[in-house]
Design a protein around this motif. Sequence first.
Motif, mmCIF file in Angstrom:
data_model
loop_
_atom_site.group_PDB
_atom_site.id
_atom_site.type_symbol
_atom_site.label_atom_id
_atom_site.label_comp_id
_atom_site.label_asym_id
_atom_site.label_seq_id
_atom_site.Cartn_x
_atom_site.Cartn_y
_atom_site.Cartn_z
ATOM 1 N N LEU A 1 45.799 39.539 45.031
ATOM 2 C CA LEU A 1 45.142 39.745 46.320
ATOM 3 C C LEU A 1 45.729 40.923 47.081
ATOM 4 C CD1 LEU A 1 44.844 36.001 47.389
ATOM 5 C CD2 LEU A 1 43.136 37.430 46.265
ATOM 6 N N TRP B 1 47.575 32.257 36.065
ATOM 7 C CA TRP B 1 48.145 32.484 37.397
ATOM 8 C C TRP B 1 49.446 31.711 37.604
ATOM 9 C CZ3 TRP B 1 44.121 32.691 41.972
ATOM 10 C CH2 TRP B 1 43.419 33.912 41.896
ATOM 11 N N ASN C 1 51.197 38.161 43.975
ATOM 12 C CA ASN C 1 50.376 37.470 44.980
ATOM 13 C C ASN C 1 48.956 37.209 44.480
ATOM 14 O OD1 ASN C 1 52.522 37.616 47.020
ATOM 15 N ND2 ASN C 1 52.057 39.807 47.025
ATOM 16 N N GLU D 1 38.085 48.021 42.358
ATOM 17 C CA GLU D 1 38.968 47.430 41.363
ATOM 18 C C GLU D 1 38.446 47.648 39.938
ATOM 19 O OE1 GLU D 1 37.937 46.128 44.133
ATOM 20 O OE2 GLU D 1 39.460 44.878 45.112
#
Length: 347
Positions: free
Chosen positions: A37, A332, A34, A109
Amino acid sequence: MASMFEFRTTGYNGYAVKYSSYHMDQIAVATAANFGLVGNGRLYILRLTGAGIVALRQFDTQDAVYDTAWSELNENQLVVGCGDGSVKLFDATAPGNSPVQNWHEHSREVYATSWNLVTKDTFATSSWDGSIKLWSPARPTSILTLPTHSCTYSTAFSPHSASVVSSVSSDSHIRIFDLRTPASASNHLVQLIPIHGAAPVPGSNFGTNNNNRTLPSEALTHDWNKYRDTVIATGGVDQIIRTFDTRMPRQPTNMLRGHDYAVRKLAWSPHASDMLMSGSYDMSVKIWTDGTADLPMRPPRALASMERHTEFATGVDWCLFGTQNWVASTSWDSRVLVWDITPHMRP
């Protein structure tokens, strides 16, 4: 021989790609479900064969994997940085899916990992929590924390010194730490270099205020030149790649323009002192020269552009072995491309 090979990380979007420093036919890919996210992450270890790219191992994580670095101590091990703040060490020869080491000291993160290329016994991570941490694979806790006070997207050990660590952050500064200096109040910080002194691309309103003055924009990536120990390249949201000489850091040495959106990843060539590669949110991967190898010296410019990705180009790396023309990129678009830059070179 084909000039491009492809592997699909189906269901997972690419974030980083790294060639093994031991085997010319192995690469690692950090991915996230995803688009990073929400959801799981996966580390792929791939092998390049005459018939294409095949998966040797894959390791799943509970959160996105944003970056990876091969161990310089053990040819089968890799460290990853994850979206939940954890840092994990995987071994390709170990059974099962679990890491052989798992650390969780970052509170946000972990966006970058970098192994020490000189002493080979430590690695660094940087996080959105405003810190860099140094680790040993043999220790259960971090060795040292270096505060950056800003969301830190990229960190790197200098390839020329075991004691020099750098970073770029959302505040648009390069920070250089030298661990040989006294800790004191500076926390080993020896240079703080502002990146945003130059204007954006001519004709663009990006990064300017009503007085047409340049505003800082986030720095997303940087890399040390492999041959010139004072030269660093940076890239970020304002689309410009800048090179700096740390001996004269008041302004960039060169500015490379050509991307239409943010520069997400940079890598200097391990084969040529003037060449670097970039991946951008404009979906292209470009090869550049800073002009220093030309006699007489010519302006910095793009040498090649590969536009086969169909989403953000997020990871790039050079093959360390053999010919200097083979590189890898990920995106991506859930694709890893391993390709020869030669057909893409401009006359």
